[in-house]
Design a protein around this motif. Structure first.
Motif, short mmCIF file in Angstrom:
data_model
loop_
_atom_site.label_atom_id
_atom_site.label_comp_id
_atom_site.label_asym_id
_atom_site.label_seq_id
_atom_site.Cartn_x
_atom_site.Cartn_y
_atom_site.Cartn_z
N VAL A 188 77.35 32.94 63.10
CA VAL A 188 77.60 31.58 63.53
C VAL A 188 78.79 31.05 62.74
CG1 VAL A 188 76.66 29.26 63.75
CG2 VAL A 188 75.16 31.22 64.04
N GLY A 189 79.64 30.32 63.34
CA GLY A 189 80.79 29.76 62.65
C GLY A 189 81.59 28.95 63.63
N PRO A 190 82.72 28.43 63.29
CA PRO A 190 83.38 28.51 62.00
C PRO A 190 82.74 27.59 60.97
CG PRO A 190 84.63 27.08 63.43
CD PRO A 190 83.47 27.62 64.24
N PHE A 191 83.11 27.81 59.71
CA PHE A 191 82.59 27.00 58.62
C PHE A 191 83.75 26.26 57.97
CE2 PHE A 191 79.88 30.75 59.02
CZ PHE A 191 78.66 30.14 59.26
N ASP A 192 83.75 24.96 58.06
CA ASP A 192 84.79 24.13 57.46
C ASP A 192 84.22 23.40 56.26
OD1 ASP A 192 86.73 24.79 59.41
OD2 ASP A 192 85.84 23.32 60.78
N LEU A 193 84.87 23.53 55.10
CA LEU A 193 84.44 22.84 53.90
C LEU A 193 85.60 22.01 53.37
CD1 LEU A 193 82.61 25.71 51.99
CD2 LEU A 193 81.57 23.87 53.31
N ASP A 194 85.28 20.85 52.84
CA ASP A 194 86.29 20.01 52.20
C ASP A 194 86.74 20.67 50.90
OD1 ASP A 194 86.09 18.07 54.19
OD2 ASP A 194 84.49 17.00 53.13
N GLY A 242 87.24 21.54 47.21
CA GLY A 242 86.39 21.32 46.05
C GLY A 242 84.90 21.44 46.35
N VAL A 243 84.53 21.68 47.59
CA VAL A 243 83.13 21.80 47.97
C VAL A 243 82.78 23.28 48.06
CG1 VAL A 243 81.45 21.35 49.80
CG2 VAL A 243 83.17 19.64 49.26
N SER A 244 81.63 23.66 47.51
CA SER A 244 81.20 25.04 47.61
C SER A 244 79.97 25.13 48.48
CB SER A 244 80.92 25.63 46.22
OG SER A 244 79.82 24.97 45.65
N THR A 298 72.21 17.54 50.85
CA THR A 298 72.14 16.82 49.58
C THR A 298 72.75 17.62 48.44
OG1 THR A 298 69.93 17.66 49.11
CG2 THR A 298 70.08 15.54 50.27
N GLY A 299 73.03 18.89 48.66
CA GLY A 299 73.72 19.67 47.65
C GLY A 299 72.84 20.71 47.00
N PRO A 300 73.42 21.51 46.12
CA PRO A 300 72.70 22.63 45.52
C PRO A 300 71.56 22.19 44.62
CG PRO A 300 74.88 22.40 44.55
CD PRO A 300 74.81 21.46 45.71
N GLU A 301 71.55 20.94 44.16
CA GLU A 301 70.46 20.51 43.29
C GLU A 301 69.13 20.43 44.04
OE1 GLU A 301 73.22 18.76 43.86
OE2 GLU A 301 72.57 16.99 44.94
#
Length: 138
Positions: free
Chosen positions: A5-11, A13-15, A47-50
Motif C-alpha cells: 500500500v502506498g504512497p507514503f508521504d511524511l513531513d 523531520g517526521v519518522s 499520536t506518535g511513537p509514544e
C-alpha cells in the motif's frame, strides 16, 4: 504474491516505523490463510511513537553464530508464548510458553543447530503481539 500500500508521504523531520511480514503459501488460498494468521503488528494512531509500548527487544548480537539474547518487558503477569520461526513460518524453537512475571524477562536463542539465514522471534501475550527478526551466520 506481494501486497503493498502506498504512497507514503511524511513531513520533513517526521519518522515512521514500518513493519513487514514475509508470508508464503503453496497457492493463493494458502497464502491468504497464512497472511490472516500473522500476528504481532501494532497499528498506532497518529499520536506518535509514544503511544506504542515495545515488549520484545531487538535480538543481540545480530547476526548471531552461537546464541542471541532478547528481553521481554511486561507491565503485569501475563501468559506469553515466544517462538522462533524460520522464513517459511515454521516454529523451530519455543523460548517461553506460559505465565511470565511483570518486569524484564531475559531469553536466549541457541542458534547453533539452525541453518544460516533469517529468522523471526514472535512474542504473543494476552495484550500484545510483537515480532523481531535476526540473522544466523557462521
Amino acid at each position: 504474491m506481494a501486497i503493498g500500500v502506498g504512497p507514503f508521504d511524511l513531513d520533513a523531520g517526521v519518522s515512521q516505523t514500518v513493519g513487514f511480514a514475509y508470508v508464503a503459501g503453496a497457492d493463493e488460498a494458502d497464502f491468504l490463510a497464512s497472511a490472516a494468521a500473522v500476528s504481532g503488528f501494532v497499528v498506532a494512531d497518529e499520536t506518535g511513537p509514544e503511544s506504542v509500548t515495545e515488549h520484545l527487544s531487538t535480538p543481540a548480537p545480530n547476526p548471531a553464530a552461537n546464541t542471541a539474547s532478547v528481553t521481554l518487558t511486561l507491565d503485569a503477569i501475563e501468559s506469553v508464548r515466544v517462538t522462533v520461526l524460520d522464513i517459511l513460518g515454521r516454529v523451530v524453537a519455543v523460548l517461553h510458553d506460559g505465565p511470565a512475571a511483570a518486569g524484564v524477562v531475559a531469553l536466549e536463542v541457541d542458534v547453533q543447530g539452525l541453518t544460516p539465514g533469517t529468522y523471526v522471534i514472535r512474542a504473543e501475550g494476552e495484550t500484545f503481539g510483537e515480532t523481531q527478526t535476526f540473522t544466523v551466520a557462521r
